[in-house]
Design an enzyme around this catalytic site. Structure first.
Site, PDB file in Angstrom:
ATOM      1  N   CYS A  80     -13.429 -21.683   7.433  1.00 18.94           N
ATOM      2  CA  CYS A  80     -12.953 -21.268   6.779  1.00 18.94           C
ATOM      3  C   CYS A  80     -11.792 -21.865   5.725  1.00 18.94           C
ATOM      4  CB  CYS A  80     -12.206 -19.490   7.072  1.00 18.94           C
ATOM      5  SG  CYS A  80     -11.607 -19.000   5.254  1.00 18.94           S
TER       6      CYS A  80
ATOM      7  N   LYS B 228      -5.997 -28.950  -0.353  1.00 19.64           N
ATOM      8  CA  LYS B 228      -7.561 -28.563   0.392  1.00 19.64           C
ATOM      9  C   LYS B 228      -8.486 -29.343   1.130  1.00 19.64           C
ATOM     10  CE  LYS B 228      -8.823 -26.449  -3.621  1.00 19.64           C
ATOM     11  NZ  LYS B 228     -10.077 -26.774  -4.459  1.00 19.64           N
TER      12      LYS B 228
ATOM     13  N   CYS C  28     -19.104 -13.786   3.518  1.00 23.67           N
ATOM     14  CA  CYS C  28     -18.749 -15.384   3.099  1.00 23.67           C
ATOM     15  C   CYS C  28     -19.120 -15.885   2.558  1.00 23.67           C
ATOM     16  CB  CYS C  28     -18.381 -15.266   4.658  1.00 23.67           C
ATOM     17  SG  CYS C  28     -17.803 -16.867   4.915  1.00 23.67           S
TER      18      CYS C  28
ATOM     19  N   GLU D 260     -29.816 -38.941  -0.905  1.00 25.62           N
ATOM     20  CA  GLU D 260     -28.921 -38.721  -2.231  1.00 25.62           C
ATOM     21  C   GLU D 260     -28.839 -40.028  -2.404  1.00 25.62           C
ATOM     22  OE1 GLU D 260     -25.207 -38.435  -3.575  1.00 25.62           O
ATOM     23  OE2 GLU D 260     -25.745 -36.260  -2.450  1.00 25.62           O
TER      24      GLU D 260
ATOM     25  N   TYR E 294       0.599  -0.938  -0.387  1.00 29.99           N
ATOM     26  CA  TYR E 294       0.158   0.147   0.350  1.00 29.99           C
ATOM     27  C   TYR E 294       0.984   1.537  -0.086  1.00 29.99           C
ATOM     28  CZ  TYR E 294      -4.277  -2.412   0.709  1.00 29.99           C
ATOM     29  OH  TYR E 294      -5.374  -3.795   0.602  1.00 29.99           O
TER      30      TYR E 294
ATOM     31  N   ARG F  64     -10.627 -14.621   8.403  1.00 35.68           N
ATOM     32  CA  ARG F  64     -11.441 -14.733   7.844  1.00 35.68           C
ATOM     33  C   ARG F  64     -12.227 -15.961   8.509  1.00 35.68           C
ATOM     34  NH1 ARG F  64      -7.946 -16.120   2.864  1.00 35.68           N
ATOM     35  NH2 ARG F  64      -6.994 -16.254   4.215  1.00 35.68           N
TER      36      ARG F  64
ATOM     37  N   CYS G 229     -11.289 -19.870   0.278  1.00 37.85           N
ATOM     38  CA  CYS G 229     -11.937 -19.300  -1.536  1.00 37.85           C
ATOM     39  C   CYS G 229     -12.033 -17.620  -1.666  1.00 37.85           C
ATOM     40  CB  CYS G 229     -12.840 -20.237  -1.073  1.00 37.85           C
ATOM     41  SG  CYS G 229     -14.144 -19.307  -0.470  1.00 37.85           S
TER      42      CYS G 229
END
Length: 689
Positions: A384, A483, A415, A465, A202, A361, A387
């Site tokens: 979290c 992941k 979110c 399902e 910044y 987050r 993403c």
């Protein structure tokens, strides 16, 4: 105290910033969009009640120190200075009384500006480029002020826009505004202020970094001149507020830059063109001696954005080693942020390596996560997944600035996994006026979210399902090694469903909604993979089949499609020791809106650094045994060796029934999107049932 609790014990000990005592070592770090003075407000800054609600809920859930998102000293629109709005600070004083009742402390983060890092959008670019329109819009949006940088240089987001050089008069005006605004914060009962920032590239960081600062006056050149702006700010604040008023500094230990818009990978041996560790050791001590009372630290700039906003590809605690090193050179508290694992963070605190952990987050996804940690309910914490789809979805690709719609850019700090975050007026749960029986077809994320929302509202829910487990296509998406948070999310959903009277019927395929006895039917059957009509396509491996591990691949793998899934597959292949090649028809990788530049730039930089072949503006014409035939943008046809071919060319909605009076289609079955569209879309439907 249990063994699990002992792992986190160091997090729940008091510490001090100057004379201000903080009850525990968990800091809610600033996030764009969470400013108490609003974010990118067309009507000008005001006390933001939605942000206040966000922070008060977290304060009531045992966070130690809250630092709201950046508050520009000067309104983005209309150009009014914060200190010229006394009503806003009167409202802030009332709010601070409520915060202090919880035992939490709160610092306000004030920013000097973004300079070349200002995320100028595609819609603003033409207005800035034209001198006439730039002059016409200046009273409303002064882009020359927002983009003002230490020296003339290209914008990070729009490389064909040159950012103007900020004047000494403007610098002095900003320093004065820091002092006046900090005094108003102090008078409103705010516990301290944070200066934004010798951090993340910044404006103040651009002054500090020689790569960006080519000035020849007292604010450029040697070390002291480059850090002068930041030093004069804290001195002005102390003069206005007193030496005992705490001032924190958002600080990047290293820039992690190899060049313009090109960052360094974790563990890479490279030449730093920004602030290296040797200079950082000196800078941290210099800034402490100037008057700063805390360093709120991580790494990176907008050119290496994934260090400051780590996506799932970055390791947990990615900044801890560097931040712990820099603590050795100062006597003030040092906070470390960046995918901090509470257990590792607690140990680092206990070992004296850092003073507190900074978390951002996770507070958006689960406002109660600190309470759950305290109560030994870690499995109840909704994770979290890094993403950035709701909280920071600034996206960019070749030839574009920030491609996000302006309306979306103005709504940061939401979110993807928790629609109520910063949107409580739009998304909220109320008991249903009429209780109904609801059938949900499809046990993916959309179906599970719909089941939870409906059950919480009091409806009788049955979830069908066809496979033997819940998770849907997200099971494949969560399969790669990087992941782990996605896999935790699936497990969280399955556990959460057990808390409500939801009937779950696995191994049950519904072929017709007419067979269901329900007042309302929700169709969440997802999407099917697109096909390419080329010779040999039948020999290719579908992306989902690869991710699920149901197909073996050879050493040289052609990945057809350079969108997010294709790039993640190529990344996964490389990590497994394979040799991927990406073939993409667009002129850049990952051109879809809504995928944060921190995420996409990591993948692009990774492929560039590791020399993963990428063929852009290139199409597949044929798959042969051991090779693929490709055509480039000039019409030239060529052959590449490929032991295996993985298709990742998108998906088509596959609802088993069309939308009707009592039939609702959600998620990818309605329109292919991402986790944010799936979850928010489920709420859009289920709130009305």
């Amino acid at each position: 105290m249990s063994i699990l609790e002992q792992q986190y014990e160091a997090l729940f000990t008091p510490w001090k910033i100057g004379n201000v005592e903080i009850k525990n070592r968990i800091v809610m770090c600033p996030m764009g969009g969470t400013s108490l003075f609003g974010w990118f407000e067309l009507t000008g800054c005001h006390f933001d009640k939605e942000a206040a609600k966000l922070f008060l809920e977290r304060a009531n859930n045992n966070v130690g120190l809250i630092i709201p998102g950046i508050a520009p000293l000067r309104d983005t629109f209309w150009g009014k200075w914060l200190w010229q709005n006394p009503k806003m600070f009167e409202d802030l004083a009332v709010f601070m009384d409520e915060i202090h009742k919880t035992g939490a402390k709160l610092f306000i983060q004030l920013t000097a500006g973004m300079g070349r890092s200002w995320a100028i959008t595609d819609s603003i670019v033409p207005l800035h480029k034209n001198a006439i329109t730039r002059k016409l819009i200046k009273p409303v949006l002064d882009t020359s002020h927002e983009l003002a940088s230490p020296s003339p240089q290209p914008s990070r987001w729009a490389h064909d826009i040159e950012c103007p050089e900020i004047t000494v008069a403007q610098i002095h005006e900003i320093i004065e505004a820091f002092a006046k605004t900090a005094k108003l914060c102090k008078d409103a009962g705010v516990d301290g202020v944070e200066v934004h920032a010798v951090h993340e590239g910044y404006l103040l960081d651009q002054f500090a970094i020689e790569f960006f600062n080519k000035r020849t006056d007292e604010y450029g050149g040697n070390f002291e001149n480059r850090y002068r702006f930041a030093a004069e700010i804290v001195k002005a604040i102390k003069e206005a507020c007193g030496n005992d008023y705490p001032v924190s500094l958002r600080y990047s230990v290293e820039s992690k830059m190899k060049g313009f818009c090109y960052g360094a990978m974790p563990g890479e041996d490279y030449t730093e063109v920004g602030r290296n560790m040797q200079e950082s050791e000196r800078a941290a001590k210099y800034l402490q001696d100037a008057g700063y009372d805390m360093l709120n630290a991580d790494n990176g700039t907008y050119d290496s954005w994934y260090w400051s906003h780590p996506p799932m590809y970055m390791p947990e605690n990615c900044n801890l080693t560097d931040v712990a090193h820099i603590k050795q050179f100062v006597d003030i508290p040092v906070v470390c942020a960046g995918r901090m694992n509470p257990e590792i963070g607690a140990k680092a605190i206990a070992d004296g390596k850092i003073d507190a952990i900074g978390v951002a987050r996770q507070f958006l996804t689960d406002p109660e996560w600190v309470t759950k940690l305290l109560e030994n309910r870690t499995q109840d914490i909704k994770p979290c997944i890094c993403c950035h789809s709701g909280c920071f979805n600034f996206s960019s690709c070749k030839g574009h600035a920030n491609t996000q719609d302006l309306s979306d850019t103005m709504g940061l700090a939401r979110c993807a996994l928790n629609p109520e975050t910063m949107q409580s007026r739009k998304y909220h749960l109320e008991p249903a006026k009429k209780l109904k029986t609801i059938a949900i077809i499809g046990g993916g994320i959309g179906g599970m979210e719909a089941a939870l929302v409906c059950a919480k509202r009091g409806h009788k829910v049955t979830l069908y399902e066809r496979s033997s487990t819940l998770g849907g296509v997200f099971i494949a998406a969560a399969a790669p090694s990087f992941k782990e948070k996605d896999r935790e999310l699936i497990a969280w959903y399955i556990r959460e469903l057990q808390k409500y009277p939801i009937t779950i019927k696995l191994n049950t395929e519904i072929k017709s909604v007419a067979s269901l006895s329900a007042d309302e039917v929700i169709v969440a059957t997802g999407a099917t993979a697109r096909k390419i009509n080329v010779t040999g396509a039948e020999t290719a491996i579908e992306a989902i089949d690869y991710l699920l591990g149901s197909c073996e691949v050879g050493e040289n793998v052609a990945v057809i499609g350079g969108g997010l899934t294709g790039c993640e597959i190529a990344y996964d292949l490389y990590l497994k020791g394979k040799h991927p090649t990406i073939i993409e028809m667009q002129d850049d990788l990952i051109t879809t809106k809504g995928i944060c530049l921190a995420n996409t730039s990591y993948l692009r930089d990774f492929f560039k650094t590791n020399k993963v072949p990428v063929f852009l503006e290139t199409s597949l014409s044929q798959i042969k045994s051991g090779s693929v035939e490709l055509i480039d943008k000039t019409g030239n046809q060529f052959t590449l060796p490929a032991d295996s071919v993985i298709m990742s060319v998108g998906y088509t909605p596959a609802p088993i029934a069309a939308k009707g009076k009592h039939i609702h289609v959600i998620g990818d079955a309605a329109k292919v999107g991402n986790l944010r569209t799936v979850i928010w879309g489920a709420w859009d439907v289920c709130m009305k049932l």
